[in-house]
Design a protein around this motif. Structure first.
Motif, PDB file in Angstrom:
ATOM      1  N   PRO B   2       0.833  -1.231   0.000  1.00 54.30           N
ATOM      2  CA  PRO B   2       0.000   0.000   0.000  1.00 54.30           C
ATOM      3  C   PRO B   2       0.850   1.256   0.000  1.00 54.30           C
ATOM      4  N   VAL B   3       2.030   1.164   0.639  1.00 55.89           N
ATOM      5  CA  VAL B   3       2.925   2.337   0.655  1.00 55.89           C
ATOM      6  C   VAL B   3       3.332   2.678  -0.762  1.00 55.89           C
ATOM      7  N   LEU B   4       3.623   1.630  -1.555  1.00 56.93           N
ATOM      8  CA  LEU B   4       4.048   1.857  -2.936  1.00 56.93           C
ATOM      9  C   LEU B   4       2.935   2.524  -3.730  1.00 56.93           C
ATOM     10  N   VAL B   5       1.709   2.024  -3.519  1.00 54.07           N
ATOM     11  CA  VAL B   5       0.577   2.597  -4.244  1.00 54.07           C
ATOM     12  C   VAL B   5       0.391   4.054  -3.871  1.00 54.07           C
ATOM     13  N   VAL B 180      10.179   9.728 -13.026  1.00 56.18           N
ATOM     14  CA  VAL B 180      11.538   9.200 -13.194  1.00 56.18           C
ATOM     15  C   VAL B 180      12.009   8.632 -11.857  1.00 56.18           C
ATOM     16  N   MET B 181      11.763   9.386 -10.799  1.00 55.59           N
ATOM     17  CA  MET B 181      12.138   8.938  -9.456  1.00 55.59           C
ATOM     18  C   MET B 181      11.445   7.623  -9.122  1.00 55.59           C
ATOM     19  N   ALA B 182      10.180   7.509  -9.520  1.00 47.86           N
ATOM     20  CA  ALA B 182       9.425   6.289  -9.231  1.00 47.86           C
ATOM     21  C   ALA B 182      10.095   5.080  -9.871  1.00 47.86           C
ATOM     22  N   LYS B 183      10.582   5.255 -11.111  1.00 42.93           N
ATOM     23  CA  LYS B 183      11.241   4.136 -11.791  1.00 42.93           C
ATOM     24  C   LYS B 183      12.507   3.718 -11.040  1.00 42.93           C
ATOM     25  N   LEU B 184      13.176   4.706 -10.429  1.00 43.21           N
ATOM     26  CA  LEU B 184      14.372   4.380  -9.641  1.00 43.21           C
ATOM     27  C   LEU B 184      13.980   3.641  -8.370  1.00 43.21           C
ATOM     28  N   MET B 185      12.918   4.116  -7.745  1.00 41.00           N
ATOM     29  CA  MET B 185      12.555   3.557  -6.448  1.00 41.00           C
ATOM     30  C   MET B 185      12.090   2.112  -6.541  1.00 41.00           C
ATOM     31  N   VAL B 186      11.475   1.750  -7.678  1.00 40.99           N
ATOM     32  CA  VAL B 186      11.052   0.349  -7.804  1.00 40.99           C
ATOM     33  C   VAL B 186      12.138  -0.500  -8.471  1.00 40.99           C
ATOM     34  N   GLY B 187      13.277   0.121  -8.722  1.00 41.32           N
ATOM     35  CA  GLY B 187      14.393  -0.649  -9.246  1.00 41.32           C
ATOM     36  C   GLY B 187      14.330  -0.975 -10.720  1.00 41.32           C
ATOM     37  N   GLU B 188      13.414  -0.328 -11.462  1.00 41.24           N
ATOM     38  CA  GLU B 188      13.323  -0.619 -12.894  1.00 41.24           C
ATOM     39  C   GLU B 188      14.386   0.129 -13.694  1.00 41.24           C
ATOM     40  N   ALA B 189      14.899   1.221 -13.126  1.00 39.10           N
ATOM     41  CA  ALA B 189      15.957   1.961 -13.809  1.00 39.10           C
ATOM     42  C   ALA B 189      17.273   1.736 -13.073  1.00 39.10           C
ATOM     43  N   ASP B 190      18.371   1.583 -13.840  1.00 40.52           N
ATOM     44  CA  ASP B 190      19.695   1.474 -13.221  1.00 40.52           C
ATOM     45  C   ASP B 190      20.222   2.849 -12.852  1.00 40.52           C
ATOM     46  N   ALA B 191      19.861   3.840 -13.678  1.00 38.83           N
ATOM     47  CA  ALA B 191      20.341   5.205 -13.441  1.00 38.83           C
ATOM     48  C   ALA B 191      19.399   6.176 -14.122  1.00 38.83           C
ATOM     49  N   ALA B 192      19.353   7.390 -13.589  1.00 35.37           N
ATOM     50  CA  ALA B 192      18.496   8.416 -14.170  1.00 35.37           C
ATOM     51  C   ALA B 192      19.095   9.769 -13.838  1.00 35.37           C
ATOM     52  N   LEU B 193      18.638  10.792 -14.560  1.00 34.45           N
ATOM     53  CA  LEU B 193      19.061  12.152 -14.235  1.00 34.45           C
ATOM     54  C   LEU B 193      17.899  12.823 -13.524  1.00 34.45           C
TER      55      LEU B 193
END
Lengths: 265, 266
Positions: B2-5, B180-193
């Protein structure tokens, strides 16, 4: 009564009319970025056709089994199959990420086999199937449930196997409803945005479907977004018209039961 | 889960913060502030500080991408102040007479964001050319435009084809920096700006790697009052507050950096 209904008709048609008029008046189509539009059109058509094929191929037999079953489990299953409709699409996207994302157990097993789902076109198909399947399933279940029990019993006493009953009796009788359900399902898949954005991402040619292209265009200028929207409306409208034309063809003569009754009348 | 949602709901939808409580019994006038989505967390600190010194003003924030907000203002949205992550949006509105004199109030440093634990072992900006999953903001978004500048400037350090190599690894162009931050937080992105303030707000779920000095990129936040504001006095008061020390300390706490130029009207 017409007055009350009329208000609803006006409310539903005014925004669409406004959109069409505004686009025509401002000649928006002249400046549309083809690089944004055409990959999105191709991708949307490709993915929705694949999604629909999966839904119909797997969904029709499933709907048949659920419709003809009288057990409590099938009732529960029917309710479960409607769940994606009440889940907000963004939440569906989160759910898909949780199950199939890189950090999940399933995701890691798939990665070991070289399959990476998030950010892929397959993920777009998965998101579309998830949100639009209930529309076809519900229509199919209702249609199959309305098939006269007599016909099926007669067929089985004549020696027809279950699958023959399905293909030779149920499908021909129910196909208008199935086509209408499939059209609804396809329309929902075309409009799918939230789950696609979260699970599949936004990359032109790979995951940027028409709705994502509209949203991206909005960030640049509203005109492009409007033109793409008008295109989607035209597409959806033509499909709905075609479905209506195809499914309202008059029945060729009375059904076998009606013919039987007439003979004994 | 639920926290993720909930995180997704807040981070991507840009919902307005709860309105401040007016002093008991006293008449409060609302002040609607349209703010870039990267200001969500610092707004939580700004709001009580402003309300304390201005109890008759009820601050209401609405967060979205700066470009969306510009669109809303152009279409006559009822608001009083616009806080943009890029001066261009205010320039466009000022040209049409929709906003007043802009005030620079904060700056935000672009950093390389990686998920907690840095699974792809990213050491610096240069590694973006070799990791498999890079996520950037769309070029239409201020953070995305800055990312493009960073990639072009980085060719001085990493070679002419650096930008092209990074682009081959880009898997998605998100429509606001929080996504973009969300993709980092769920580990789907290796790196982002992303912005340094976003990493600060993520409370450990994302780590920041600073850019090399040669390619430092900073977003300039500017604010202006809307000309059709229903509460111009309060709008002016808020702009003054934004340029003041209380606001500056709040921004510093949330990971923003001092602006390269002196703060104030251009």
């Amino acid at each position: 009564m017409w007055a009350v209904g009329g208000v609803l008709v006006v409310f539903l048609s005014l925004p669409i009319a406004g959109l069409l008029l505004s686009t025509v008046v401002h000649r928006g189509w002249a400046d549309v970025d083809g690089g944004l539009l055409w990959p999105a059109v191709r991708l949307t058509l490709q993915t929705t056709v694949i999604s629909l094929s999966i839904i119909v191929a797997a969904g029709a037999p499933l709907a048949w089994l659920v419709a003809r079953s009288t057990s409590r489990w099938s009732r529960a299953l029917e309710t479960l199959l409607q769940l994606p409709v009440v889940i907000p699409p963004a939440v569906a996207g989160v759910a898909l990420l949780i199950v199939f994302g890189r950090t999940s157990l399933l995701g890691q097993s798939l990665a070991a086999l070289g399959v990476r789902l998030p950010f892929s076109t397959a993920a777009v198909v998965m998101a579309e199937v998830f949100v639009s399947a209930p529309f076809f399933l519900q229509a199919a279940i209702s249609a199959f449930r309305s098939v006269d029990e007599e016909l099926l019993r007669v067929a089985r006493t004549l020696g027809a196997r279950r699958s023959r009953v399905f293909f030779a009796i149920a499908l021909p009788l129910c196909w208008p409803s199935l086509v209408a359900g499939a059209a609804m399902s396809w329309a929902r898949a075309v409009g799918e945005f939230g789950a696609t954005l979260l699970f599949a991402g936004n990359m032109s040619g790979v995951t940027q479907t028409l709705p994502l292209a509209v949203y991206t265009a909005m960030e640049r200028d509203v005109q492009t977004a409007q033109v793409i929207s008008v295109l989607m409306i035209a597409l959806g409208f033509s499909v709905l018209l075609a479905v209506r034309a195809v499914t309202s063809r008059p029945r060729l003569g009375p059904s076998p039961m009606e013919a039987e009754r007439d003979r004994h009348a | 889960m639920p926290v993720l949602v909930a995180t997704f709901a807040v981070w991507t939808a840009g919902c307005p913060s709860p309105s401040g409580e007016g002093a008991s019994g006293r008449q409060t006038h609302p002040l609607t502030v349209l703010a870039a989505s990267s200001l969500q967390d610092v707004a939580r600190t700004l709001q009580p500080r402003f309300q304390q010194s201005h109890p008759t003003v009820e601050l209401r924030f609405a967060f979205a991408g700066s470009q969306q907000l510009q669109l809303q203002v152009e279409r006559g949205a009822e608001a009083d102040v616009f806080l943009a992550a890029d001066p261009r949006h205010l320039e466009a509105l000022a040209q049409r007479g929709l906003t007043g004199e802009p005030v620079r109030f904060a700056c935000n440093e672009v950093v390389v964001g990686v998920p907690r634990g840095n699974p792809a072992k990213v050491q610096s900006l240069g590694d973006l050319a070799t990791v498999s999953h890079v996520v950037l903001a769309a070029p239409e978004v201020p953070a995305g435009a800055l990312s493009e500048e960073v990639l072009s400037a980085a060719s001085r350090l990493y070679g002419d084809d650096f930008a092209a190599r990074v682009r081959r690894n880009v898997r998605s162009r998100e429509l606001n920096v929080r996504q973009v931050m969300a993709k980092l937080m769920v580990g789907e992105a290796d790196a982002a700006l992303v912005y340094r303030s976003d990493v600060k707000a993520a409370k450990g779920r994302v780590e920041a790697i600073p850019l090399p000095d040669a390619v430092r990129a900073v977003a300039h936040y500017e604010a202006a009052a809307l000309t059709h504001s229903g509460n111009p006095a309060a709008a002016r008061a808020f702009l003054t507050f934004l340029a003041g020390p209380q606001s500056a300390s709040a921004f510093h706490e949330e990971g923003f950096v001092p602006c390269p130029d002196p703060a104030g009207a251009r």
